[in-house]
Write a protein that holds these residues in place. Structure first.
Motif, mmCIF file in Angstrom:
data_model
loop_
_atom_site.group_PDB
_atom_site.id
_atom_site.type_symbol
_atom_site.label_atom_id
_atom_site.label_comp_id
_atom_site.label_asym_id
_atom_site.label_seq_id
_atom_site.Cartn_x
_atom_site.Cartn_y
_atom_site.Cartn_z
ATOM 1 N N GLU A 98 -4.386 18.008 -3.754
ATOM 2 C CA GLU A 98 -4.948 19.068 -2.897
ATOM 3 C C GLU A 98 -4.987 20.402 -3.658
ATOM 4 O OE1 GLU A 98 -3.219 20.741 1.094
ATOM 5 O OE2 GLU A 98 -3.245 18.531 1.157
ATOM 6 N N GLY A 99 -3.887 20.737 -4.325
ATOM 7 C CA GLY A 99 -3.799 21.998 -5.075
ATOM 8 C C GLY A 99 -4.773 22.027 -6.238
ATOM 9 N N PHE A 100 -4.851 20.926 -6.993
ATOM 10 C CA PHE A 100 -5.765 20.876 -8.137
ATOM 11 C C PHE A 100 -7.209 21.014 -7.689
ATOM 12 C CE2 PHE A 100 -2.602 18.133 -10.774
ATOM 13 C CZ PHE A 100 -1.979 19.277 -11.259
ATOM 14 N N LEU A 101 -7.551 20.337 -6.589
ATOM 15 C CA LEU A 101 -8.941 20.392 -6.111
ATOM 16 C C LEU A 101 -9.305 21.788 -5.616
ATOM 17 C CD1 LEU A 101 -9.583 16.947 -4.381
ATOM 18 C CD2 LEU A 101 -10.171 17.707 -6.687
ATOM 19 N N ALA A 102 -8.349 22.443 -4.979
ATOM 20 C CA ALA A 102 -8.613 23.801 -4.484
ATOM 21 C C ALA A 102 -8.864 24.735 -5.675
ATOM 22 C CB ALA A 102 -7.421 24.287 -3.659
ATOM 23 N N LYS B 99 0.838 -1.206 0.000
ATOM 24 C CA LYS B 99 0.000 0.000 0.000
ATOM 25 C C LYS B 99 0.871 1.252 0.000
ATOM 26 C CE LYS B 99 -3.614 -2.264 2.568
ATOM 27 N NZ LYS B 99 -4.250 -2.307 3.885
ATOM 28 N N GLY B 100 2.000 1.179 0.682
ATOM 29 C CA GLY B 100 2.916 2.321 0.760
ATOM 30 C C GLY B 100 3.486 2.701 -0.599
ATOM 31 N N LEU B 101 3.537 1.737 -1.521
ATOM 32 C CA LEU B 101 4.119 2.017 -2.843
ATOM 33 C C LEU B 101 3.275 3.002 -3.644
ATOM 34 C CD1 LEU B 101 5.120 -1.626 -3.911
ATOM 35 C CD2 LEU B 101 6.586 0.112 -2.874
ATOM 36 N N PHE B 102 1.981 3.058 -3.330
ATOM 37 C CA PHE B 102 1.084 3.967 -4.065
ATOM 38 C C PHE B 102 1.301 5.422 -3.657
ATOM 39 C CE2 PHE B 102 -1.185 -0.061 -4.273
ATOM 40 C CZ PHE B 102 -1.774 -0.043 -5.525
ATOM 41 N N LYS B 103 1.884 5.606 -2.483
ATOM 42 C CA LYS B 103 1.880 6.949 -1.881
ATOM 43 C C LYS B 103 3.109 7.784 -2.207
ATOM 44 C CE LYS B 103 -0.960 5.593 2.005
ATOM 45 N NZ LYS B 103 -0.825 5.004 3.328
ATOM 46 N N HIS B 104 2.870 9.098 -2.394
ATOM 47 C CA HIS B 104 3.968 10.057 -2.466
ATOM 48 C C HIS B 104 3.417 11.390 -1.970
ATOM 49 C CE1 HIS B 104 7.283 12.530 -3.759
ATOM 50 N NE2 HIS B 104 7.968 11.434 -4.035
ATOM 51 N N VAL B 105 4.168 12.060 -1.137
ATOM 52 C CA VAL B 105 3.694 13.312 -0.546
ATOM 53 C C VAL B 105 3.368 14.343 -1.630
ATOM 54 C CG1 VAL B 105 6.045 14.233 -0.181
ATOM 55 C CG2 VAL B 105 4.177 14.996 1.288
ATOM 56 N N LEU B 106 4.105 14.327 -2.734
ATOM 57 C CA LEU B 106 3.853 15.318 -3.792
ATOM 58 C C LEU B 106 2.596 14.972 -4.591
ATOM 59 C CD1 LEU B 106 7.460 16.101 -5.075
ATOM 60 C CD2 LEU B 106 6.025 17.445 -3.530
ATOM 61 N N THR B 107 2.239 13.686 -4.636
ATOM 62 C CA THR B 107 0.980 13.295 -5.296
ATOM 63 C C THR B 107 -0.171 13.861 -4.469
ATOM 64 O OG1 THR B 107 2.039 11.258 -6.035
ATOM 65 C CG2 THR B 107 -0.356 11.324 -6.147
ATOM 66 N N GLU B 108 -0.092 13.656 -3.149
ATOM 67 C CA GLU B 108 -1.162 14.141 -2.269
ATOM 68 C C GLU B 108 -1.269 15.663 -2.315
ATOM 69 O OE1 GLU B 108 -0.250 12.143 1.428
ATOM 70 O OE2 GLU B 108 -0.443 10.253 0.321
ATOM 71 N N LYS B 109 -0.097 16.324 -2.264
ATOM 72 C CA LYS B 109 -0.077 17.784 -2.312
ATOM 73 C C LYS B 109 -0.625 18.282 -3.653
ATOM 74 C CE LYS B 109 3.072 21.503 -1.284
ATOM 75 N NZ LYS B 109 4.454 21.934 -1.380
ATOM 76 N N GLY B 110 -0.264 17.598 -4.721
ATOM 77 C CA GLY B 110 -0.730 17.971 -6.062
ATOM 78 C C GLY B 110 -2.237 17.882 -6.162
#
Ligand code: G3P
Length: 216
Positions: free
Chosen positions: A203-207, A190-201
């Motif tokens: 968040e920015g796109f949705l905002a 499950k950890g392989l799917f994650k990257h802090v910049l994906t999550e941040k990205g």
């Protein structure tokens, strides 16, 4: 690279299978004990979740005993892969079972010579334990590289199943070397799917999307 889940936890296996990225499951006596489930019952349930190989390990130490246990285990489902330890009796059992068309995973491999023997015994998979090798002051990745080299030298068809994977860097390194399969605890996969910049990205796109007032 095939991805196997190293667990006997049904909910985790279901969750990973739902991604479409799960190619099989490996269990061992410790994982069965941790699940608290009946061995036969939980193995059957796992075999129903994935079409891929499901490794179920024998506990007898002698060839005859291993063959008896394998006979019981392989009746569970067509996708059961019998897991045997890398011992003389284990390899005798491997040879007998694979000659008969049964998948075999030779486990507890800690040297390239052992892996060479497993291939000669016709193993479907050989499981070098990377994490435990590292724990004991050896380089688990050197082991994977050596096995890859030897198997390629002789075109052995035995698949290298990198086991005892502890984190994403192990997965990355094993993939770079060319391990055919890796088996890891669900949390590592499950950890392989994650990257802090994906999550941040996201968040920015949705905002920014919210500012447009549009919907799809
Ligand atoms: O299933 C065998 C192997 O992956 C065990 O891993 O973390 O107990 O060394 P570990």
């Amino acid at each position: 690279m095939k991805f196997f889940a190293d667990t006997a936890e049904i909910e985790d296996i279901k969750e990973l299978a739902a991604t479409g990225l799960l190619d099989g499951v490996t269990t061992n006596p410790s994982l069965i004990a941790k699940s608290g489930r009946d061995f036969m019952e939980v193995t059957k349930e796992i075999c129903g979740i994935t079409d891929g190989p499901v490794s179920a390990e024998v506990v007898a130490l002698d060839h005859e005993g291993m063959m008896r246990e394998a006979e019981v285990l392989r009746k569970i489902a067509d996708n059961v892969c019998i897991k045997v330890p890398l011992t003389i009796d284990g390899l005798k059992t491997c040879k007998a079972l694979t000659s008969d068309g049964t998948m075999v995973n030779v486990t507890l491999c800690f040297s390239a010579n052992q892996a060479l023997l497993a291939a000669k015994a016709g193993a479907t998979f050989v499981s070098p334990f990377i994490g435990r090798h590292d724990d004991n002051g050896f380089d688990g990745m050197d082991l994977i590289s050596d096995i890859r080299l030897i198997y390629d030298n002789y075109a052995f068809e035995t698949e290298i199943l990198a086991a005892s994977i502890r984190h994403g860097v192990h997965v990355l390194q094993a993939a770079k070397i060319g391990a055919d399969v890796m088996t890891a605890p669900p949390a590592v996969i499950k950890g392989l799917f994650k990257h802090v910049l994906t999550e941040k990205g996201i968040e920015g796109f949705l905002a920014d999307w919210a500012k447009t007032g549009q919907s799809i």
